[in-house]
Design a protein around this motif. Structure first.
Motif, PDB file in Angstrom:
ATOM      1  N   UNK A  32       0.869  -1.296  -0.260  1.00 52.34           N
ATOM      2  CA  UNK A  32       0.026  -0.080   0.028  1.00 52.34           C
ATOM      3  C   UNK A  32       0.743   1.167   0.102  1.00 52.34           C
ATOM      4  N   UNK A  33       0.409   2.240  -0.433  1.00 55.97           N
ATOM      5  CA  UNK A  33       0.976   3.627  -0.489  1.00 55.97           C
ATOM      6  C   UNK A  33       1.249   4.124   0.881  1.00 55.97           C
ATOM      7  N   UNK A  34       2.531   4.579   1.127  1.00 55.69           N
ATOM      8  CA  UNK A  34       2.723   5.208   2.351  1.00 55.69           C
ATOM      9  C   UNK A  34       3.723   3.954   3.303  1.00 55.69           C
ATOM     10  N   UNK A  35       3.635   2.935   2.883  1.00 61.15           N
ATOM     11  CA  UNK A  35       4.541   2.184   3.436  1.00 61.15           C
ATOM     12  C   UNK A  35       5.841   1.633   2.554  1.00 61.15           C
ATOM     13  N   UNK A  36       7.146   1.481   3.202  1.00 64.29           N
ATOM     14  CA  UNK A  36       8.156   0.795   2.523  1.00 64.29           C
ATOM     15  C   UNK A  36       8.386  -0.372   2.409  1.00 64.29           C
ATOM     16  N   UNK A  37       9.175  -0.886   1.906  1.00 62.70           N
ATOM     17  CA  UNK A  37       9.225  -2.490   1.511  1.00 62.70           C
ATOM     18  C   UNK A  37       9.511  -3.440   2.887  1.00 62.70           C
ATOM     19  N   UNK A  38      10.313  -2.773   3.647  1.00 60.83           N
ATOM     20  CA  UNK A  38      10.667  -3.192   4.834  1.00 60.83           C
ATOM     21  C   UNK A  38       9.437  -3.406   5.711  1.00 60.83           C
ATOM     22  N   UNK A  39       8.774  -2.438   5.846  1.00 58.70           N
ATOM     23  CA  UNK A  39       7.425  -2.532   6.620  1.00 58.70           C
ATOM     24  C   UNK A  39       6.562  -3.811   6.092  1.00 58.70           C
ATOM     25  N   UNK A  40       6.527  -3.760   4.883  1.00 60.80           N
ATOM     26  CA  UNK A  40       5.611  -4.848   4.064  1.00 60.80           C
ATOM     27  C   UNK A  40       6.181  -6.204   4.476  1.00 60.80           C
ATOM     28  N   UNK A  41       7.594  -6.270   4.304  1.00 59.96           N
ATOM     29  CA  UNK A  41       8.102  -7.636   4.542  1.00 59.96           C
ATOM     30  C   UNK A  41       8.163  -8.116   5.985  1.00 59.96           C
ATOM     31  N   UNK A  42       8.116  -7.231   6.978  1.00 57.86           N
ATOM     32  CA  UNK A  42       7.937  -7.562   8.282  1.00 57.86           C
ATOM     33  C   UNK A  42       6.889  -7.971   8.531  1.00 57.86           C
ATOM     34  N   UNK A  43       5.617  -7.488   7.915  1.00 55.90           N
ATOM     35  CA  UNK A  43       4.094  -7.626   8.274  1.00 55.90           C
ATOM     36  C   UNK A  43       3.824  -9.142   7.757  1.00 55.90           C
ATOM     37  N   UNK A  44       4.561  -9.295   6.391  1.00 57.55           N
ATOM     38  CA  UNK A  44       4.336 -10.856   6.020  1.00 57.55           C
ATOM     39  C   UNK A  44       5.074 -11.833   6.789  1.00 57.55           C
ATOM     40  N   UNK A  45       6.407 -11.331   7.342  1.00 63.80           N
ATOM     41  CA  UNK A  45       6.968 -12.295   8.176  1.00 63.80           C
ATOM     42  C   UNK A  45       6.290 -12.635   9.414  1.00 63.80           C
ATOM     43  N   UNK A  46       5.733 -11.646  10.274  1.00 58.62           N
ATOM     44  CA  UNK A  46       5.196 -11.919  11.339  1.00 58.62           C
ATOM     45  C   UNK A  46       3.929 -12.569  11.308  1.00 58.62           C
TER      46      UNK A  46
END
Length: 285
Positions: free
Chosen positions: A163-177
């Protein structure tokens, strides 16, 4: 006239059942390829993932069409994020319940990967399960596009994108957790030691697994649309086939596989202390 009544020792009657860990699955089990039950399991994984993607992607597209202001939709109409989360969690509950006795009810390459790392399935079974799941996902989304092509193209095809406003690190962390929560729940709900120890407590394994999917979707839909299932993300990306979906695709493979690996390690080597047991067995020889 009275009878003498003998009482058994309570400790003996309610002692825990004897339990022994089942042997690990062989790394490569070629013999599986000669069994019909193996191919039946592949078919079950294919059909289950097809149905999962068909129902859930239709739910996502239906919600977006109902809230589209250009069509006179109401922003508060439709099933909402809560309904989408229920669709994903509810379908996993249903499909795991239906297929658990046939294939184990994985319906997710990340779950299969975690179980492989824990030596619950062989390498051959793990790889072919993932292939069947991805093919099922592609066919499921393909059916959605075939039946509702205009809505499918207009509303993003149910593809996972950051989603707009999130960087790839945040997205990766969300998927990991998120995937850690799911795979950890799978290990806990299907742990044979729990069944032996707590046999008086009925546990319907698909229920906590489906509920875990529901909860993770509530938390991560605003970030990534919630992947936690590489087949789900891959199938939608293949059929939708837009640049943004492919640019973010690696997040929905790397994140879930890392989360599954952490969950497998945590459950097997910390909670179940597999490493300590192995070391003790080695020293006793």
């Amino acid at each position: 006239m009275t009878k003498d009544v003998e009482y058994a020792e309570p400790a003996a009657e309610f002692s825990a059942k004897d339990y022994h860990d089942p042997p690990p699955a062989p790394l490569v089990d070629v013999e599986e390829l000669t069994k019909w039950s193996f191919y039946r399991a592949l078919i079950a994984e294919f059909i289950a993932t097809l149905l999962f993607l068909y129902v859930t992607v239709l739910t996502v597209i239906g919600y977006k069409s109902q809230t589209d202001p250009t069509l006179g939709g109401d922003e508060c109409g439709g099933v909402g994020i809560l309904g989408i989360a229920w669709a994903f969690g509810g379908m996993i509950f249903i499909l795991v319940y239906c297929t658990a006795g046939i294939s184990g009810g994985h319906i997710n390459p990340a779950v299969t990967f975690g179980l492989f790392l824990a030596r619950k399935v062989s390498l051959i079974r793990a790889v072919l399960y993932m292939v069947a799941q991805c093919l099922g996902a592609i066919c499921g989304v393909g059916l959605v596009k075939a039946f509702q092509k205009s809505y499918y193209n207009r509303y993003g095809g149910g593809a996972n994108e950051l989603a707009d406003g999130y960087n790839k690190g945040v997205g990766l962390g969300a998927e990991i957790i998120g995937t850690f929560v799911l795979v950890y729940t799978v290990f806990s709900a299907t742990d044979p030691k729990r069944n032996a120890r707590d046999s008086h407590v009925p546990v319907l394994a698909p229920l906590p697994i489906g509920f875990a999917v529901f909860m993770v979707h509530l938390a991560t839909i605003p970030i990534t649309g919630t992947g936690i299932n590489p087949a789900r993300s891959f199938g939608a990306a293949v059929i939708y086939n837009k640049e943004k979906a492919w640019d973010d695709q690696w997040i929905f493979w790397v994140g879930p596989f890392i989360g599954a690996a952490i969950a497998a390690f945590y459950h097997q080597y910390i909670l179940r202390a597999a490493a300590i047991k192995a070391l003790g067995s080695f020293r006793s020889n």
